[in-house]
Design an enzyme around this catalytic site. Sequence first.
Site, PDB file in Angstrom:
ATOM      1  N   ASN A 116       0.807  -1.220   0.000  1.00  0.00           N
ATOM      2  CA  ASN A 116       0.000   0.000   0.000  1.00  0.00           C
ATOM      3  C   ASN A 116       0.842   1.272   0.000  1.00  0.00           C
ATOM      4  O   ASN A 116       0.344   2.350   0.317  1.00  0.00           O
ATOM      5  CB  ASN A 116      -0.924   0.021   1.225  1.00  0.00           C
ATOM      6  CG  ASN A 116      -2.010  -1.033   1.148  1.00  0.00           C
ATOM      7  OD1 ASN A 116      -2.500  -1.364   0.072  1.00  0.00           O
ATOM      8  ND2 ASN A 116      -2.384  -1.586   2.285  1.00  0.00           N
ATOM      9  N   HIS A 156     -15.071  -0.871   5.628  1.00  0.00           N
ATOM     10  CA  HIS A 156     -14.015  -1.675   6.232  1.00  0.00           C
ATOM     11  C   HIS A 156     -14.491  -2.381   7.507  1.00  0.00           C
ATOM     12  O   HIS A 156     -15.409  -1.921   8.188  1.00  0.00           O
ATOM     13  CB  HIS A 156     -12.814  -0.770   6.551  1.00  0.00           C
ATOM     14  CG  HIS A 156     -11.576  -1.513   6.928  1.00  0.00           C
ATOM     15  ND1 HIS A 156     -11.221  -1.745   8.239  1.00  0.00           N
ATOM     16  CD2 HIS A 156     -10.605  -2.068   6.168  1.00  0.00           C
ATOM     17  CE1 HIS A 156     -10.076  -2.406   8.268  1.00  0.00           C
ATOM     18  NE2 HIS A 156      -9.681  -2.612   7.031  1.00  0.00           N
ATOM     19  N   GLU A 178     -16.472   5.181   3.176  1.00  0.00           N
ATOM     20  CA  GLU A 178     -15.049   5.300   2.854  1.00  0.00           C
ATOM     21  C   GLU A 178     -14.868   6.253   1.673  1.00  0.00           C
ATOM     22  O   GLU A 178     -15.727   6.327   0.788  1.00  0.00           O
ATOM     23  CB  GLU A 178     -14.455   3.942   2.492  1.00  0.00           C
ATOM     24  CG  GLU A 178     -14.409   2.959   3.648  1.00  0.00           C
ATOM     25  CD  GLU A 178     -13.688   1.672   3.285  1.00  0.00           C
ATOM     26  OE1 GLU A 178     -12.691   1.721   2.532  1.00  0.00           O
ATOM     27  OE2 GLU A 178     -14.123   0.603   3.757  1.00  0.00           O
ATOM     28  N   SER A 207     -11.188   0.043  -0.091  1.00  0.00           N
ATOM     29  CA  SER A 207      -9.892  -0.613  -0.061  1.00  0.00           C
ATOM     30  C   SER A 207      -9.787  -1.847  -0.945  1.00  0.00           C
ATOM     31  O   SER A 207      -8.685  -2.211  -1.358  1.00  0.00           O
ATOM     32  CB  SER A 207      -9.551  -1.002   1.377  1.00  0.00           C
ATOM     33  OG  SER A 207     -10.514  -1.893   1.907  1.00  0.00           O
ATOM     34  N   ASP A 237     -13.986   7.647   6.332  1.00  0.00           N
ATOM     35  CA  ASP A 237     -12.735   6.886   6.418  1.00  0.00           C
ATOM     36  C   ASP A 237     -11.992   7.101   5.101  1.00  0.00           C
ATOM     37  O   ASP A 237     -12.397   6.596   4.060  1.00  0.00           O
ATOM     38  CB  ASP A 237     -13.062   5.409   6.635  1.00  0.00           C
ATOM     39  CG  ASP A 237     -11.849   4.494   6.495  1.00  0.00           C
ATOM     40  OD1 ASP A 237     -10.785   4.956   6.060  1.00  0.00           O
ATOM     41  OD2 ASP A 237     -11.980   3.296   6.812  1.00  0.00           O
ATOM     42  N   HIS A 289      -7.388   5.258   2.240  1.00  0.00           N
ATOM     43  CA  HIS A 289      -6.773   5.009   0.934  1.00  0.00           C
ATOM     44  C   HIS A 289      -6.858   6.218   0.005  1.00  0.00           C
ATOM     45  O   HIS A 289      -6.424   6.146  -1.144  1.00  0.00           O
ATOM     46  CB  HIS A 289      -7.418   3.788   0.279  1.00  0.00           C
ATOM     47  CG  HIS A 289      -7.160   2.518   1.021  1.00  0.00           C
ATOM     48  ND1 HIS A 289      -6.089   1.708   0.756  1.00  0.00           N
ATOM     49  CD2 HIS A 289      -7.827   1.934   2.053  1.00  0.00           C
ATOM     50  CE1 HIS A 289      -6.102   0.667   1.572  1.00  0.00           C
ATOM     51  NE2 HIS A 289      -7.159   0.785   2.372  1.00  0.00           N
ATOM     52  N   LYS A 332      -0.612   3.751   4.766  1.00  0.00           N
ATOM     53  CA  LYS A 332      -0.765   3.543   3.330  1.00  0.00           C
ATOM     54  C   LYS A 332       0.178   4.501   2.580  1.00  0.00           C
ATOM     55  O   LYS A 332       1.373   4.288   2.557  1.00  0.00           O
ATOM     56  CB  LYS A 332      -2.232   3.758   2.930  1.00  0.00           C
ATOM     57  CG  LYS A 332      -3.238   2.973   3.764  1.00  0.00           C
ATOM     58  CD  LYS A 332      -3.063   1.480   3.656  1.00  0.00           C
ATOM     59  CE  LYS A 332      -4.168   0.673   4.332  1.00  0.00           C
ATOM     60  NZ  LYS A 332      -4.342   0.898   5.764  1.00  0.00           N
TER      61      LYS A 332
END
Length: 397
Positions: free
Chosen positions: A46, A132, A176, A180, A204, A207, A239
């Site tokens: 990542n 997640h 998110e 992910s 969130d 990423h 990440k």
Amino acid sequence: MQNAEIQRWLAARREQGLYRQEQQVQTLPGGLLNSNGALFVNFSGNDYLGLGEAPLLRQAMADAALADGVASTGSPLITGYQPAHAELIATLRDWLGVEDVLLFSSGFAANQAMLSALVGPDDLLLLDRYCHASMQDLLTSGQRSFKRYPHQDLTALAAMLQQSGIKNQDVVVATEGVFSMDGDVTDCAAILHLLTAKQPLLLDDAHGIGVLGSEGRGSWAAHGVQVSALQCLMANFGKALAGQGGFLAGSRDVIDFIRQQSRHYIYSTALSPALCRAMQSSVLLCRAEQWRREKLADNIALFRQLARQAGLGIADSMTAIQPVLCADNTSAMRWSNALKERGIWLHAIRPPTVPQARLRISLSASHSELQIRQLVQVLVQTQPVTAQNHTTTIPES
């Protein structure tokens, strides 16, 4: 649980192709890793910006270990909050334009703290179905009312919001910024358009941070959203920022509210001060070195172009995460193993992490054009006959 039951459970796990175990590796510069003395091109990491191999960042960590020490010695509210923590927080506040920040040992802990504090016992939590595990796990406690809307289906979300209005329920929405396992980006502006001022949005952006938006501020910034429109932002250092730990960012009152009651914050040892110094350097590099985001964007475009030309089924993702769905767990594992035999490290992701097994290709600014061409060539050469040739739609479990 008795030992015999444990043994039966483990045996069933192996038979289902769901057994997991650690694989010891050493990550190396240039998008490589070493496993048992063999070199592989790493497409499972990542480190999206390649900061993990930046000499300046490595030196910052080493210097900080000597100057500040590696141990915080306690929780943040006792002895763990040191100058390194305060300066990292000041850097994050300046970068993101927020009033305050809380540091956590992991993004998982930060997400748990965010939801447990900001979703009240009488609130209805509306959560994207593919969020997640750190967000989903809170739902299993049975202490909160929740509904999961179909992945990225804003029409369904709008209907749920309308229904909650009829029932006069207070609503919190959580999602998110970049998913992910699918790599798709949430349109935060569109979600906020559905919400009233009394319906907070929790994001969130693990990423999205570092990769999207001006100076890598995140997916929300890429959609022209002001960070103040989010009640709370979760992101992490593990990440694109090439470190470890997570953080929550928001208004002074919201962050203080979490500080006062979060068990994850109050009862955990604070991050290493050396790590905090390194992450401060990482944020500064991320802001200044736009070329890393440009190189990553070029690599994403190259991979997608080559994959389409080769007839590979790829998802509709414009981020560093490029999933290729597989027919089943066995197909995914066979494909992953065949790739390793050809020098490509690409891990198979299986249920329950995802609803359908896949190869999760993770691109980085560290990858060269030659490595990406090699990836596509070997993917085609090793593709199982049972592998699916289209991945645009991912069925829900």
